[in-house]
Design a protein around this motif. Structure first.
Motif, PDB file in Angstrom:
ATOM      1  N   TRP A  12       0.824  -1.385  -0.108  1.00  0.00           N
ATOM      2  CA  TRP A  12       0.208   0.100  -0.063  1.00  0.00           C
ATOM      3  C   TRP A  12       0.807   1.126   0.077  1.00  0.00           C
ATOM      4  N   PRO A  13       0.348   2.432  -0.461  1.00  0.00           N
ATOM      5  CA  PRO A  13       1.223   3.491  -0.502  1.00  0.00           C
ATOM      6  C   PRO A  13       1.297   4.096   0.980  1.00  0.00           C
ATOM      7  N   THR A  14       2.639   4.527   1.125  1.00  0.00           N
ATOM      8  CA  THR A  14       3.161   5.107   2.364  1.00  0.00           C
ATOM      9  C   THR A  14       4.430   5.886   2.107  1.00  0.00           C
ATOM     10  N   ASN A  15       4.890   6.310   3.048  1.00  0.00           N
ATOM     11  CA  ASN A  15       6.372   6.834   2.689  1.00  0.00           C
ATOM     12  C   ASN A  15       7.632   5.862   2.500  1.00  0.00           C
ATOM     13  N   CYS A  16       8.375   6.348   1.936  1.00  0.00           N
ATOM     14  CA  CYS A  16       9.458   5.252   1.320  1.00  0.00           C
ATOM     15  C   CYS A  16      10.076   4.172   2.364  1.00  0.00           C
ATOM     16  N   TRP A  17      10.543   4.864   3.263  1.00  0.00           N
ATOM     17  CA  TRP A  17      11.180   4.004   4.381  1.00  0.00           C
ATOM     18  C   TRP A  17      10.270   2.981   4.917  1.00  0.00           C
ATOM     19  N   SER A  18       9.004   3.439   5.338  1.00  0.00           N
ATOM     20  CA  SER A  18       7.943   2.387   5.800  1.00  0.00           C
ATOM     21  C   SER A  18       7.553   1.754   4.627  1.00  0.00           C
ATOM     22  N   HIS A  19       7.670   2.121   3.549  1.00  0.00           N
ATOM     23  CA  HIS A  19       7.251   1.097   2.344  1.00  0.00           C
ATOM     24  C   HIS A  19       8.226   0.038   2.167  1.00  0.00           C
TER      25      HIS A  19
END
Length: 141
Positions: free
Chosen positions: A41-48
């Motif tokens: 799912w979409p999220t910030n880069c590092w969480s992704h």
């Protein structure tokens, strides 16, 4: 199985992983890759990047022959964050697995895979990085 309670994508993926483990021949590799890919799912880069590695690690346990395709997902996220070589990507992935409170928890099997197998994949990650850079360069033309 993981203690994934949200978001809905992880609930569906946990059920899918249970089915794939119980009946390995019932799910084609193409459906397996598509289902794992759609769990993101979409999220910030590092969480992704963290979530992606946790998501695919269990998939690599269930279908080791799909490791290249599966790890390409978190490798792409880590590259988007600025990591540009296999050593840095492996190091970050190892750090993700060591987090006390990760964005997405690893399954026990996925954590063991990340602890034992992930650090051995430097050559494979190098190939994936090179292929993804090549694809990006072609997109610019």
């Amino acid at each position: 199985m993981p203690d994934w309670t949200s978001p809905p994508q992880l609930l569906a993926l946990a059920a899918f992983y249970e089915q794939a483990a119980a009946e390995p021949g019932a799910v084609s590799d193409a459906i397996f890759l598509d289902t794992v890919s759609r769990a993101h799912w979409p999220t910030n880069c590092w969480s992704h990047a963290q979530a992606s590695l946790a998501i695919v690690a269990h998939g690599c346990v269930l279908r080791p022959h799909l490791t290249r395709e599966l790890i390409a997902l978190p490798v792409a996220a880590m590259m988007a964050g600025g990591l540009d070589n296999a050593a840095a990507i492996i190091e970050y992935g190892t750090a993700c697995a060591a987090m006390v409170q990760p964005y997405v928890a690893f399954t026990p099997e996925g954590w063991r895979w990340t602890d034992r197998q992930w650090p051995t994949l430097c050559a494979l990650v190098d190939q994936i990085v090179a292929a993804q850079w090549q694809a990006l360069m072609q997109d610019d033309s």
